[in-house]
Each structure stands twice: as structure tokens, then as C-alpha cells.
Design a protein around this motif. Structure first.
Motif, short mmCIF file in Angstrom:
data_model
loop_
_atom_site.label_atom_id
_atom_site.label_comp_id
_atom_site.label_asym_id
_atom_site.label_seq_id
_atom_site.Cartn_x
_atom_site.Cartn_y
_atom_site.Cartn_z
N ARG A 31 0.84 -1.21 0.00
CA ARG A 31 0.00 0.00 0.00
C ARG A 31 0.87 1.26 0.00
O ARG A 31 0.52 2.27 -0.61
CB ARG A 31 -0.92 0.00 1.22
CG ARG A 31 -1.90 -1.17 1.30
CD ARG A 31 -2.90 -1.16 0.18
NE ARG A 31 -3.81 -2.29 0.25
CZ ARG A 31 -5.08 -2.22 0.67
NH1 ARG A 31 -5.59 -1.05 1.05
NH2 ARG A 31 -5.83 -3.30 0.72
N GLN A 35 0.87 4.31 -2.68
CA GLN A 35 0.75 5.72 -2.28
C GLN A 35 1.91 6.54 -2.85
O GLN A 35 1.71 7.68 -3.32
CB GLN A 35 0.75 5.79 -0.75
CG GLN A 35 0.09 7.03 -0.19
CD GLN A 35 0.07 7.01 1.32
OE1 GLN A 35 0.98 7.53 1.97
NE2 GLN A 35 -0.95 6.40 1.91
N SER A 52 -7.01 2.53 4.28
CA SER A 52 -7.21 1.73 3.06
C SER A 52 -7.25 0.24 3.37
O SER A 52 -7.81 -0.54 2.59
CB SER A 52 -6.09 2.02 2.05
OG SER A 52 -4.86 1.46 2.48
#
Length: 223
Positions: A31, A35, A52
Motif C-alpha cells: 500500500r 501511495q 485503506s
């Protein structure tokens, strides 16, 4: 004997809790890369990652103590990935040109990973020493390949300076002129790569691969 072997395997195996922790940490890093690809490394937010993943902020901090620890893990992974790629090439006896091609292939495969290591420094972040140790592996491979070339031109004033301040090549037997050439190879190839990955050749009608190869030929005296 079989019982002892089974006991050894049991002691060495990860517990379900450890496997789960490793899986969550891996997902957090995935993740984080997403990002970084969207907003850049300086905008990395653990709270956004937690959201998220459906976690609370405090829950995520059980896996990474803070933003800097997460960035350090990503930097280590990036350096380790490149070092492993170059070691694999070097193990086949490939020369400097082979290492240079592997570097470009690695960079093109994931530009965000490349820029995390060699892009604009992240404000307020200082990488720990062990990440530098992995980077030293990469530099030693470059020095080995450079030192194996034909004897370089006589040393220059800069070569003497590099010999005097050679902590970046500590312990390597390459002479000052070879250090000079290795550093030129490193900086100039990264210059071409950085411009290519940032899109600065777009619209210029240039083939970045040919430019990269020509720069390497000029640096190694094969042009």
C-alpha cells in the motif's frame, strides 16, 4: 533421528501469528508503494494506509513504529533488490556493460523504487547506516568491473582526492584512476537514467537506450 529432525523443523517454522504479522507488514509495504506512485514518498501517510486496509491508526503502528521505519524498510527492499539483480549478473562473469544494462532494466521495471533511493531526499528522513551497507555492495560490484577494464588513464587531481576520501570504496584495492572512472560511470549513467525516468527525453526524438549505451561506451573507452 527422525524425531530430532522434526523437532528442528518445528523450532525453525514460523508460528501462525508470525506468518500473519509478516503478511500484514507485506501488505502495508504494498500500500505504501501504491501511495508513493500516486503522491510521492514525501506524502507517505501511515494513517491513510491504515484506512485503506480497514485498520485503525494505532493498530497499524503495531507493525511499523512510524513513517520513518516504513520508509527504511522500503529503501532496504529497493537496495536489496538491485544488489541481488547485479550479483546475479556478476555471478555469470558479465562485464561492466552487463551490470549497466541490469541497472537500467531494474530502474525501468519500477521507477518509483528507483527514485525512492536516488530521487529527491524526503524531508526529515535520514536513512540508517545498514541501508548504506547494502549500497556499498552495489558500488563494490561496479568497482570490481571497472578495475577489470584496461588500465585507465593516468590519475588526475580528482583521482587523488578520491583516494584521500575513499570511504565510499573502503577496502577496495582499485587504484585512484580506477576509482575516478568508476565514479564517472556511476554518476553519468544515473544522470541519463534519471532524465529518462523523469520523462525529460519525451518529445526530443532520442532513443534513451542508445544514449545510455553510447555514454557507457564513452566511459569505458569502447566508443
Amino acid at each position: 533421528m527422525a524425531a530430532n529432525d522434526a523437532s528442528t523443523r518445528t523450532r525453525g517454522a514460523a508460528t501462525p501469528r508470525e506468518r500473519y504479522r509478516a503478511q500484514v507488514r507485506a501488505e502495508i509495504k504494498d500500500r505504501a508503494w501504491e501511495q508513493i506512485a500516486t503522491a510521492g514518498a514525501s506524502a507517505l501517510s501511515l494513517n491513510a494506509i491504515a484506512k485503506s486496509m480497514g485498520l485503525s491508526g494505532p493498530a497499524l503502528y503495531r507493525y511499523f513504529a512510524g513513517r520513518d521505519e516504513l520508509i527504511t524498510e522500503l529503501v532496504r527492499d529497493a537496495y536489496r533488490s538491485l544488489a541481488d539483480a547485479l550479483h546475479a549478473v556478476a555471478a555469470e562473469g558479465t562485464d561492466l556493460a552487463g551490470l549497466a544494462r541490469a541497472l537500467r532494466e531494474w530502474a525501468l521495471a519500477d521507477p518509483h523504487r528507483y527514485f525512492l533511493v536516488w530521487g529527491t531526499p524526503i524531508p526529515g528522513y535520514q536513512a540508517p547506516e545498514d541501508t548504506t551497507a547494502i549500497a556499498d555492495e552495489v558500488m563494490r560490484l561496479l568497482l570490481d568491473a571497472t578495475a577489470a577494464l584496461d588500465p585507465p588513464a593516468p590519475g588526475t587531481a580528482l583521482a587523488g582526492h578520491l583516494q584521500e576520501h575513499r570511504t565510499w570504496a573502503e577496502g577496495h584495492p582499485a587504484p585512484p584512476a580506477a576509482l575516478h572512472r568508476a565514479l564517472l560511470v556511476w554518476t553519468r549513467l544515473h544522470g541519463v537514467l534519471s532524465l529518462e525516468l523523469a520523462g525529460h527525453f519525451t518529445g526530443m526524438g532520442l532513443d534513451p537506450a542508445r544514449l545510455y549505451a553510447a555514454e557507457l561506451d564513452a566511459l569505458t573507452g569502447t566508443a
